[in-house]
Write a protein that holds these residues in place. Structure first.
Motif, short mmCIF file in Angstrom:
data_model
loop_
_atom_site.label_atom_id
_atom_site.label_comp_id
_atom_site.label_asym_id
_atom_site.label_seq_id
_atom_site.Cartn_x
_atom_site.Cartn_y
_atom_site.Cartn_z
N SER A 1 0.81 -1.22 0.00
CA SER A 1 0.00 0.00 0.00
C SER A 1 0.84 1.27 0.00
O SER A 1 0.30 2.37 0.08
CB SER A 1 -0.92 0.01 1.23
N ARG A 2 2.17 1.13 -0.10
CA ARG A 2 3.05 2.28 0.09
C ARG A 2 2.79 3.40 -0.92
O ARG A 2 2.95 4.58 -0.60
CB ARG A 2 4.51 1.85 0.04
N SER A 3 2.40 3.05 -2.13
CA SER A 3 2.15 4.09 -3.13
C SER A 3 0.92 4.93 -2.79
O SER A 3 0.71 5.98 -3.39
CB SER A 3 1.97 3.46 -4.52
N GLY B 1 7.80 13.00 -5.47
CA GLY B 1 6.74 12.21 -4.86
C GLY B 1 6.02 11.29 -5.84
O GLY B 1 5.20 10.47 -5.43
N ARG B 2 6.32 11.42 -7.13
CA ARG B 2 5.70 10.55 -8.14
C ARG B 2 6.45 9.25 -8.33
O ARG B 2 6.00 8.36 -9.05
CB ARG B 2 5.63 11.30 -9.48
N ILE C 1 11.65 5.09 -10.30
CA ILE C 1 12.77 6.04 -10.23
C ILE C 1 13.42 6.26 -11.59
O ILE C 1 13.84 7.37 -11.92
CB ILE C 1 13.81 5.54 -9.21
N LEU C 2 13.52 5.24 -12.43
CA LEU C 2 14.28 5.35 -13.67
C LEU C 2 13.48 5.93 -14.83
O LEU C 2 14.05 6.24 -15.88
CB LEU C 2 14.83 3.96 -14.07
N LYS C 3 12.18 6.08 -14.67
CA LYS C 3 11.36 6.62 -15.75
C LYS C 3 11.35 8.15 -15.69
O LYS C 3 11.19 8.73 -14.62
CB LYS C 3 9.93 6.09 -15.65
N ALA D 1 3.14 19.07 -0.24
CA ALA D 1 2.77 18.92 -1.64
C ALA D 1 3.43 17.69 -2.26
O ALA D 1 2.81 16.96 -3.04
CB ALA D 1 3.16 20.18 -2.42
N ARG D 2 4.69 17.45 -1.91
CA ARG D 2 5.38 16.25 -2.41
C ARG D 2 4.67 14.99 -1.94
O ARG D 2 4.52 14.01 -2.68
CB ARG D 2 6.83 16.24 -1.93
#
Length: 252
Positions: A73-75, A101-102, A108-110, A151-152
């Motif tokens: 559920s972390r996302s 925060g996205r 991370i790599l996208k 906001a992040r």
């Protein structure tokens, strides 16, 4: 599990090198709850947040967040760490900080795309910081930085917001504005906030839990001197100023 259940801890134990940090913790947080957690340094408050985030796995007990193990559920969890952990000299703009925060949803790599920037701008607007989007984060005041970090945390559209000592380095006027922002945000999510500021959170939060390895919680924000003395292991005195009671530690 009830449909309003956001967080549930049942008989949770955590130890570091054989020393208990959390003992037999039972806690339920529902949708739109604004829960303040108070307690002394070393009492397990940050550990509890890390358990909810799935960063620490209990030796005993069960933890569910939004009906799943925390890591799954972390996302859907927004997290604002302690203000003092941030490097003020890091050369990054406010909107770049918010777009970080996205990562939980994008990876991370996208590379970021238009939708990420639009989400970041929406999140900054929500906390009244869109006009500062291109400003270097270190040039903001303490209160402005905290709004940027909120906001992040919001840019991933979380259902649960965790805050670890978010007002430790801002003045009292800024703190009031900050709590008013949280009051608005809880309309769309549950909030758990760790704080040392007993007097302030007793005014703004809906419920208060006292934590010092063991948890004292009755599903409300009514806390007695006896509960506080059990938590802080020292005498507590209630002092009233107008309509707002303040709780302070007596000499001991």
């Amino acid at each position: 599990m009830a449909s309003t259940d956001v967080v549930r801890l049942e008989n949770v134990w955590v130890s570091y090198n054989g020393t208990p940090a959390l003992e037999d913790i039972n806690l339920r947080v529902d949708e739109h709850d604004f829960l303040g957690i108070i307690g002394p340094n070393g009492g397990g408050k940050s550990t509890l947040l890390k358990v909810v985030l799935g960063l620490i796995r209990p030796q005993r007990g069960t933890v569910t967040v939004l009906g799943n193990p925390p890591a799954r559920s972390r996302s859907s969890i927004g997290y604002v760490p302690q203000y003092s952990n941030y490097d003020h000299n890091f050369p990054v703009s406010v909107i770049e900080v918010v777009m970080m925060g996205r990562y939980g949803k994008r990876g991370i790599l996208k590379p970021y795309d238009k939708s990420d920037r639009e989400a970041a701008e929406k999140s900054l607007s929500r906390v009244g910081m869109l006009s500062q989007a291109s400003t270097q984060i270190g040039q903001l005041s303490g209160g402005q930085q905290q709004r940027a970090f909120i906001a992040r945390a919001l840019v991933s559209e979380p259902q649960l917001l965790l805050l670890d000592e978010p007002t430790a380095s801002v003045d009292s006027a800024t703190q009031t504005n900050f709590y008013e922002l949280l009051e608005d945000l809880k309309k769309g999510m549950a909030i758990i906030m760790v704080s040392h500021d007993i007097g302030a959170i007793s005014v703004f939060v809906d419920k208060i839990a006292c934590l010092n390895v063991q948890l004292f919680y009755h599903g409300s924000k009514e806390i007695t001197p006896e509960i506080l003395e059990s938590t802080y292991k020292c005498p507590v005195q209630l002092i009233a100023h107008g309509e707002v009671p303040h709780r302070v530690l007596r000499e001991h």
